[in-house]
Write a protein that holds these residues in place. Structure first.
Motif, PDB file in Angstrom:
ATOM      1  N   PHE A  71      -9.342 -13.187   7.182  1.00 27.40           N
ATOM      2  CA  PHE A  71      -8.624 -11.914   7.181  1.00 27.40           C
ATOM      3  C   PHE A  71      -9.616 -10.785   6.954  1.00 27.40           C
ATOM      4  O   PHE A  71     -10.719 -11.000   6.464  1.00 27.40           O
ATOM      5  CB  PHE A  71      -7.518 -11.887   6.113  1.00 27.40           C
ATOM      6  CG  PHE A  71      -8.040 -12.075   4.708  1.00 27.40           C
ATOM      7  CD1 PHE A  71      -8.356 -10.987   3.902  1.00 27.40           C
ATOM      8  CD2 PHE A  71      -8.215 -13.347   4.181  1.00 27.40           C
ATOM      9  CE1 PHE A  71      -8.839 -11.158   2.621  1.00 27.40           C
ATOM     10  CE2 PHE A  71      -8.696 -13.536   2.894  1.00 27.40           C
ATOM     11  CZ  PHE A  71      -9.010 -12.431   2.108  1.00 27.40           C
ATOM     12  N   SER A  72      -9.213  -9.605   7.301  1.00 29.19           N
ATOM     13  CA  SER A  72     -10.046  -8.431   7.104  1.00 29.19           C
ATOM     14  C   SER A  72      -9.981  -8.008   5.640  1.00 29.19           C
ATOM     15  O   SER A  72      -8.909  -8.015   5.025  1.00 29.19           O
ATOM     16  CB  SER A  72      -9.532  -7.284   7.982  1.00 29.19           C
ATOM     17  OG  SER A  72     -10.130  -6.067   7.590  1.00 29.19           O
ATOM     18  N   LEU A  73     -11.114  -7.631   5.071  1.00 31.92           N
ATOM     19  CA  LEU A  73     -11.109  -7.133   3.695  1.00 31.92           C
ATOM     20  C   LEU A  73     -10.304  -5.840   3.578  1.00 31.92           C
ATOM     21  O   LEU A  73      -9.809  -5.518   2.510  1.00 31.92           O
ATOM     22  CB  LEU A  73     -12.539  -6.909   3.203  1.00 31.92           C
ATOM     23  CG  LEU A  73     -13.322  -8.170   2.887  1.00 31.92           C
ATOM     24  CD1 LEU A  73     -14.757  -7.827   2.515  1.00 31.92           C
ATOM     25  CD2 LEU A  73     -12.666  -8.953   1.777  1.00 31.92           C
ATOM     26  N   GLU A  74     -10.178  -5.113   4.670  1.00 31.67           N
ATOM     27  CA  GLU A  74      -9.395  -3.875   4.676  1.00 31.67           C
ATOM     28  C   GLU A  74      -7.982  -4.127   5.202  1.00 31.67           C
ATOM     29  O   GLU A  74      -7.369  -3.265   5.816  1.00 31.67           O
ATOM     30  CB  GLU A  74     -10.091  -2.803   5.530  1.00 31.67           C
ATOM     31  CG  GLU A  74     -11.414  -2.327   4.965  1.00 31.67           C
ATOM     32  CD  GLU A  74     -12.581  -3.223   5.358  1.00 31.67           C
ATOM     33  OE1 GLU A  74     -12.516  -3.885   6.415  1.00 31.67           O
ATOM     34  OE2 GLU A  74     -13.553  -3.276   4.595  1.00 31.67           O
ATOM     35  N   MET A 102      -2.619  -4.415   1.350  1.00 31.32           N
ATOM     36  CA  MET A 102      -2.417  -3.197   0.562  1.00 31.32           C
ATOM     37  C   MET A 102      -0.933  -2.882   0.405  1.00 31.32           C
ATOM     38  O   MET A 102      -0.493  -2.474  -0.671  1.00 31.32           O
ATOM     39  CB  MET A 102      -3.173  -2.036   1.193  1.00 31.32           C
ATOM     40  CG  MET A 102      -4.666  -2.188   1.085  1.00 31.32           C
ATOM     41  SD  MET A 102      -5.498  -0.653   1.430  1.00 31.32           S
ATOM     42  CE  MET A 102      -7.181  -1.226   1.477  1.00 31.32           C
ATOM     43  N   VAL A 103      -0.168  -3.080   1.456  1.00 33.46           N
ATOM     44  CA  VAL A 103       1.281  -2.821   1.376  1.00 33.46           C
ATOM     45  C   VAL A 103       1.936  -3.776   0.373  1.00 33.46           C
ATOM     46  O   VAL A 103       2.696  -3.350  -0.499  1.00 33.46           O
ATOM     47  CB  VAL A 103       1.936  -2.952   2.774  1.00 33.46           C
ATOM     48  CG1 VAL A 103       3.454  -2.949   2.669  1.00 33.46           C
ATOM     49  CG2 VAL A 103       1.453  -1.829   3.685  1.00 33.46           C
ATOM     50  N   TRP A 104       1.627  -5.062   0.479  1.00 33.21           N
ATOM     51  CA  TRP A 104       2.205  -6.035  -0.456  1.00 33.21           C
ATOM     52  C   TRP A 104       1.676  -5.824  -1.871  1.00 33.21           C
ATOM     53  O   TRP A 104       2.390  -6.031  -2.854  1.00 33.21           O
ATOM     54  CB  TRP A 104       1.951  -7.467   0.023  1.00 33.21           C
ATOM     55  CG  TRP A 104       2.857  -7.836   1.161  1.00 33.21           C
ATOM     56  CD1 TRP A 104       2.504  -8.029   2.464  1.00 33.21           C
ATOM     57  CD2 TRP A 104       4.266  -8.023   1.098  1.00 33.21           C
ATOM     58  NE1 TRP A 104       3.612  -8.325   3.212  1.00 33.21           N
ATOM     59  CE2 TRP A 104       4.717  -8.333   2.400  1.00 33.21           C
ATOM     60  CE3 TRP A 104       5.207  -7.962   0.071  1.00 33.21           C
ATOM     61  CZ2 TRP A 104       6.045  -8.579   2.699  1.00 33.21           C
ATOM     62  CZ3 TRP A 104       6.542  -8.220   0.374  1.00 33.21           C
ATOM     63  CH2 TRP A 104       6.940  -8.516   1.674  1.00 33.21           C
ATOM     64  N   GLY A 105       0.430  -5.401  -1.982  1.00 41.52           N
ATOM     65  CA  GLY A 105      -0.128  -5.086  -3.301  1.00 41.52           C
ATOM     66  C   GLY A 105       0.605  -3.926  -3.947  1.00 41.52           C
ATOM     67  O   GLY A 105       0.942  -3.961  -5.136  1.00 41.52           O
ATOM     68  N   TYR A 153       2.822  -3.845  -7.432  1.00 42.30           N
ATOM     69  CA  TYR A 153       2.687  -2.846  -8.497  1.00 42.30           C
ATOM     70  C   TYR A 153       4.009  -2.117  -8.748  1.00 42.30           C
ATOM     71  O   TYR A 153       4.358  -1.831  -9.889  1.00 42.30           O
ATOM     72  CB  TYR A 153       1.593  -1.829  -8.152  1.00 42.30           C
ATOM     73  CG  TYR A 153       0.196  -2.378  -8.232  1.00 42.30           C
ATOM     74  CD1 TYR A 153      -0.189  -3.282  -9.212  1.00 42.30           C
ATOM     75  CD2 TYR A 153      -0.773  -1.978  -7.320  1.00 42.30           C
ATOM     76  CE1 TYR A 153      -1.484  -3.774  -9.285  1.00 42.30           C
ATOM     77  CE2 TYR A 153      -2.070  -2.461  -7.392  1.00 42.30           C
ATOM     78  CZ  TYR A 153      -2.417  -3.356  -8.373  1.00 42.30           C
ATOM     79  OH  TYR A 153      -3.693  -3.837  -8.447  1.00 42.30           O
ATOM     80  N   LEU A 154       4.734  -1.805  -7.692  1.00 43.58           N
ATOM     81  CA  LEU A 154       6.015  -1.120  -7.862  1.00 43.58           C
ATOM     82  C   LEU A 154       7.007  -2.007  -8.616  1.00 43.58           C
ATOM     83  O   LEU A 154       7.709  -1.544  -9.516  1.00 43.58           O
ATOM     84  CB  LEU A 154       6.587  -0.703  -6.502  1.00 43.58           C
ATOM     85  CG  LEU A 154       7.903   0.078  -6.538  1.00 43.58           C
ATOM     86  CD1 LEU A 154       7.764   1.353  -7.368  1.00 43.58           C
ATOM     87  CD2 LEU A 154       8.352   0.406  -5.116  1.00 43.58           C
ATOM     88  N   GLY A 155       7.059  -3.286  -8.274  1.00 42.65           N
ATOM     89  CA  GLY A 155       7.939  -4.213  -8.999  1.00 42.65           C
ATOM     90  C   GLY A 155       7.578  -4.295 -10.468  1.00 42.65           C
ATOM     91  O   GLY A 155       8.440  -4.260 -11.346  1.00 42.65           O
ATOM     92  N   ALA A 156       6.279  -4.378 -10.758  1.00 46.91           N
ATOM     93  CA  ALA A 156       5.829  -4.415 -12.156  1.00 46.91           C
ATOM     94  C   ALA A 156       6.178  -3.117 -12.871  1.00 46.91           C
ATOM     95  O   ALA A 156       6.619  -3.129 -14.027  1.00 46.91           O
ATOM     96  CB  ALA A 156       4.320  -4.668 -12.214  1.00 46.91           C
ATOM     97  N   ALA A 157       6.012  -1.993 -12.189  1.00 46.69           N
ATOM     98  CA  ALA A 157       6.325  -0.692 -12.797  1.00 46.69           C
ATOM     99  C   ALA A 157       7.811  -0.564 -13.100  1.00 46.69           C
ATOM    100  O   ALA A 157       8.195  -0.040 -14.156  1.00 46.69           O
ATOM    101  CB  ALA A 157       5.861   0.440 -11.879  1.00 46.69           C
TER     102      ALA A 157
END
Length: 187
Positions: A86-89, A94-97, A101-105
């Motif tokens: 996979f691409s590092l970028e 990023m979307v799933w990340g 974070y939103l779920g944790a928040a």
């Protein structure tokens, strides 16, 4: 409730930025050991020749008698393997990340909304960040004897990210003790 939703989103943005700076910024490789290009190519070729599907592998497999013996002799590895690369970028990463974070928040906002004062919220955020990071990250070097360098690097980053996210909510998106008292008095 609307303020907590906005706070959760702001918290997720703060965690995303902190995570990006920590895990993809200039210090990103501090927790890793590195192999030179020849070693990397040889290991990558061996992985492709011997592991067919994406997964996490314990090598050797300790579920057999010979595997247990080989595991005791070493070398051993836990391999997080992606057969496709996979691409590092990676945009989807990023979307799933951000969604993570939103779920944790959202969970932090829900929990912190029951703590009446800022000082108590700071203590809860710190304890939550350290406890959750301990259980999710430090178990591998403790129980599986994996290296401590990456574990400590990841442990510190996770605590920082969770602390930043929790403190954003605690400081700017929850009422102070005085505001809560005023709300109770007014009605």
């Amino acid at each position: 409730m609307f303020k907590l939703a906005i706070g959760s989103f702001a918290s997720a943005i703060a965690m995303f930025v902190a995570g990006f700076l920590y895990f993809a910024g200039p210090i990103a490789m501090l927790g890793y050991s590195t192999a030179n290009e020849v070693q990397s190519a040889a290991v990558q070729t061996a992985l492709a020749a011997n592991l067919a599907q994406t997964g996490t592998y314990m090598i050797p497999d300790p579920s057999t008698q010979s595997g247990t013996t080989l595991y005791g002799k070493g070398p051993v590895a836990t391999v997080h393997y992606n057969s496709m690369g996979f691409s590092l970028e990676s945009v989807d990463g990023m979307v799933w990340g951000f969604a993570l974070y939103l779920g944790a928040a959202i969970l932090m906002a829900g929990g912190l909304s029951h703590v009446p004062d800022f000082g108590g919220r700071v203590v809860v955020v710190a304890c939550f960040a350290i406890a959750s990071s301990s259980l999710t990250i430090l178990t591998d070097p403790i129980f599986l004897h994996q290296d401590w360098a990456y574990a400590i690097f990841s442990f510190v980053g996770s605590i920082l990210i969770l602390m930043i996210g929790g403190l954003v909510i605690a400081r700017w998106f929850l009422p102070t003790g005085a505001q809560q008292a005023q709300e109770v008095a007014s009605g």
